[in-house]
Motif scaffolding. Structure first.
Motif, mmCIF file in Angstrom:
data_model
loop_
_atom_site.group_PDB
_atom_site.id
_atom_site.type_symbol
_atom_site.label_atom_id
_atom_site.label_comp_id
_atom_site.label_asym_id
_atom_site.label_seq_id
_atom_site.Cartn_x
_atom_site.Cartn_y
_atom_site.Cartn_z
ATOM 1 N N VAL A 134 0.821 -1.219 0.000
ATOM 2 C CA VAL A 134 0.000 0.000 0.000
ATOM 3 C C VAL A 134 0.855 1.270 0.000
ATOM 4 N N PRO A 135 1.896 1.385 0.858
ATOM 5 C CA PRO A 135 2.734 2.589 0.802
ATOM 6 C C PRO A 135 3.426 2.774 -0.548
ATOM 7 N N ILE A 136 3.899 1.670 -1.146
ATOM 8 C CA ILE A 136 4.554 1.792 -2.455
ATOM 9 C C ILE A 136 3.559 2.274 -3.505
ATOM 10 N N ALA A 137 2.363 1.697 -3.485
ATOM 11 C CA ALA A 137 1.334 2.122 -4.442
ATOM 12 C C ALA A 137 0.989 3.596 -4.250
ATOM 13 N N GLN A 138 0.884 4.020 -2.997
ATOM 14 C CA GLN A 138 0.602 5.424 -2.713
ATOM 15 C C GLN A 138 1.766 6.310 -3.142
ATOM 16 N N GLY A 139 2.986 5.834 -2.922
ATOM 17 C CA GLY A 139 4.160 6.592 -3.345
ATOM 18 C C GLY A 139 4.225 6.749 -4.859
ATOM 19 N N ILE A 140 3.905 5.672 -5.583
ATOM 20 C CA ILE A 140 3.886 5.736 -7.046
ATOM 21 C C ILE A 140 2.854 6.759 -7.513
ATOM 22 N N ARG A 141 1.694 6.741 -6.888
ATOM 23 C CA ARG A 141 0.644 7.692 -7.276
ATOM 24 C C ARG A 141 1.084 9.132 -7.021
ATOM 25 N N LEU A 142 1.654 9.394 -5.847
ATOM 26 C CA LEU A 142 2.068 10.754 -5.508
ATOM 27 C C LEU A 142 3.221 11.239 -6.372
ATOM 28 N N SER A 143 4.031 10.300 -6.891
ATOM 29 C CA SER A 143 5.185 10.712 -7.689
ATOM 30 C C SER A 143 4.788 11.373 -9.010
ATOM 31 N N PHE A 144 3.549 11.245 -9.393
ATOM 32 C CA PHE A 144 3.062 11.883 -10.618
ATOM 33 C C PHE A 144 2.349 13.203 -10.339
ATOM 34 N N PHE A 145 2.469 13.688 -9.097
ATOM 35 C CA PHE A 145 1.796 14.926 -8.719
ATOM 36 C C PHE A 145 2.793 15.947 -8.195
ATOM 37 N N ASN A 146 2.453 17.203 -8.378
ATOM 38 C CA ASN A 146 3.143 18.294 -7.693
ATOM 39 C C ASN A 146 2.316 18.604 -6.462
ATOM 40 N N THR A 147 2.735 18.062 -5.320
ATOM 41 C CA THR A 147 1.917 18.185 -4.115
ATOM 42 C C THR A 147 1.901 19.604 -3.559
ATOM 43 N N LEU A 148 2.863 20.430 -3.963
ATOM 44 C CA LEU A 148 2.860 21.817 -3.507
ATOM 45 C C LEU A 148 1.711 22.592 -4.131
ATOM 46 N N GLN A 149 1.440 22.293 -5.400
ATOM 47 C CA GLN A 149 0.358 22.969 -6.113
ATOM 48 C C GLN A 149 -0.851 22.067 -6.323
ATOM 49 N N GLU A 150 -0.745 20.821 -5.846
ATOM 50 C CA GLU A 150 -1.831 19.850 -5.942
ATOM 51 C C GLU A 150 -2.321 19.692 -7.381
ATOM 52 N N GLU A 151 -1.362 19.398 -8.264
ATOM 53 C CA GLU A 151 -1.731 19.180 -9.667
ATOM 54 C C GLU A 151 -0.971 17.982 -10.231
ATOM 55 N N PHE A 152 -1.597 17.323 -11.199
ATOM 56 C CA PHE A 152 -0.990 16.178 -11.859
ATOM 57 C C PHE A 152 0.054 16.673 -12.861
ATOM 58 N N VAL A 153 1.278 16.142 -12.759
ATOM 59 C CA VAL A 153 2.363 16.602 -13.639
ATOM 60 C C VAL A 153 2.946 15.470 -14.478
ATOM 61 N N GLY A 154 2.390 14.260 -14.365
ATOM 62 C CA GLY A 154 2.877 13.138 -15.169
ATOM 63 C C GLY A 154 4.299 12.743 -14.805
ATOM 64 N N LEU A 155 5.149 12.643 -15.817
ATOM 65 C CA LEU A 155 6.533 12.211 -15.612
ATOM 66 C C LEU A 155 7.491 13.373 -15.337
ATOM 67 N N LYS A 156 6.948 14.541 -15.095
ATOM 68 C CA LYS A 156 7.795 15.726 -14.913
ATOM 69 C C LYS A 156 8.741 15.574 -13.741
ATOM 70 N N ASN A 157 8.257 14.979 -12.639
ATOM 71 C CA ASN A 157 9.136 14.783 -11.475
ATOM 72 C C ASN A 157 10.313 13.884 -11.822
ATOM 73 N N TYR A 158 10.064 12.844 -12.616
ATOM 74 C CA TYR A 158 11.121 11.898 -12.979
ATOM 75 C C TYR A 158 12.126 12.525 -13.941
ATOM 76 N N THR A 159 11.641 13.296 -14.894
ATOM 77 C CA THR A 159 12.569 13.945 -15.836
ATOM 78 C C THR A 159 13.408 15.017 -15.145
ATOM 79 N N LYS A 160 12.831 15.608 -14.110
ATOM 80 C CA LYS A 160 13.547 16.642 -13.371
ATOM 81 C C LYS A 160 14.688 16.053 -12.557
ATOM 82 N N ILE A 161 14.497 14.818 -12.072
ATOM 83 C CA ILE A 161 15.477 14.197 -11.184
ATOM 84 C C ILE A 161 16.842 14.103 -11.839
ATOM 85 N N PHE A 162 16.875 13.620 -13.083
ATOM 86 C CA PHE A 162 18.161 13.331 -13.720
ATOM 87 C C PHE A 162 18.849 14.578 -14.278
#
Length: 300
Positions: A32-60
């Motif tokens: 359950v925590p992993i599933a929740q983490g995967i879901r949150l990883s596609f969001f910008n929680t500061l602005q509460e909006e869906f950003v898709g893969l933006k967080n992942y592309t930003k990391i590298f």
């Protein structure tokens, strides 16, 4: 009531009843925590909006993350180099010297560092390697004719301290693992090899090392996980998550900085998912390399 009793005492049902607590624990605290983490990883929680893969592309493209990744991988490699061959060597030496009376005493001594709080150990090491002339490490350097070093403000000296702390805490535990593996090897094998003229070195390389491979696989697996997830040791050495020029920053420390300090939980979850993938891939590759996991079609 009889139906329930009959169901509980059913031999086919009993195994599932026994493993039910474990299954529920895995579901509640891992899946359950992993599933929740995967879901949150596609969001910008500061602005509460869906950003898709933006967080992942930003990391590298994040230089600080890449620096934290480098530190974690370097630390893991260092611990593997030190905490695999040295404990096996020491365990082999001790195995030939220990008697039934002394074995229990030495096993207790080896395990004491692992029981010591990492907070206490980290604080002691921070004081030992302080930048003042009165710190223990600098007193030794000065006595040998050297000059004082700002240990925790330089990259490679701080890396040395982290490895030293890891060796102090886990060397004895790994020795115990290897002692258990060595003591499970039949003494007849060594006697037969000795009769055939094999030297102690040949017995070590052709009997001890191959037969303690399961222990080596286990120690390597937990060492990879521990190395890549290291955070508390670094936090204690630098009294927080902000070391000079991020020389002590690890992946978990970076995750904590983004998720807790900056409250950017979506980006922190993306970092966590990347860390999970890295750990899984490295461990699967090493299990394939040492033959624990068989790859390829079976003949016949």
């Amino acid at each position: 009531m009889k139906t329930i009793k009959k169901f509980v005492y059913n031999q086919k049902v009993a195994p599932y009843v026994f493993i039910l607590p474990f299954v529920l624990s895995v579901l509640l605290f891992w899946v359950v925590p992993i599933a929740q983490g995967i879901r949150l990883s596609f969001f910008n929680t500061l602005q509460e909006e869906f950003v898709g893969l933006k967080n992942y592309t930003k990391i590298f493209s994040d230089k600080i993350f890449l620096k934290a990744l480098y530190h974690s991988v370097r630390y893991t490699i260092g611990t593997l180099i030190l905490l695999l061959p040295l404990p096996l060597l020491f365990a082999t030496m001790l195995n030939s010297k220990l008697t039934s009376k002394t074995a229990g005493f030495f096993k207790s001594i080896y395990f004491i560092p692992a029981l010591t709080s990492v907070v206490v150990a980290g604080t002691i090491f921070r004081l030992m390697f302080g930048e003042l002339d009165t710190s223990l490490a600098n007193q030794v350097l000065n006595a040998l004719g050297g000059s004082s070093i700002k240990w925790l403000k330089m990259d490679w000296p701080s890396y040395f301290i982290l490895l030293l702390l890891a060796c102090w805490r886990w060397m004895g535990v790994n020795i115990l693992y290897y002692l258990a593996g060595l003591q499970s090897i039949p003494a007849d094998l060594y006697e037969a090899a000795s009769i055939d003229g094999a030297t102690k070195l040949q017995q070590f390389t052709h009997i001890s090392i191959p037969l303690v491979q399961p222990t080596t696989v286990y120690v390597m697996t937990i060492s990879i996980y521990a190395g890549l997830s290291m955070y508390v040791e670094s936090s204690m050495l630098w009294t927080g998550n902000n070391s000079p020029m991020n020389i002590g920053l690890t992946i978990v420390g970076y995750l904590y900085r983004q998720g807790i300090e900056k409250r950017n939980m979506g980006y922190a979850c993306a970092v966590g998912m990347i860390l999970l993938i890295i750990v899984m891939v490295i461990n699967i590759l090493q299990l394939i390399a040492n033959g624990t996991i068989k790859v390829g079609k079976k003949e016949g």
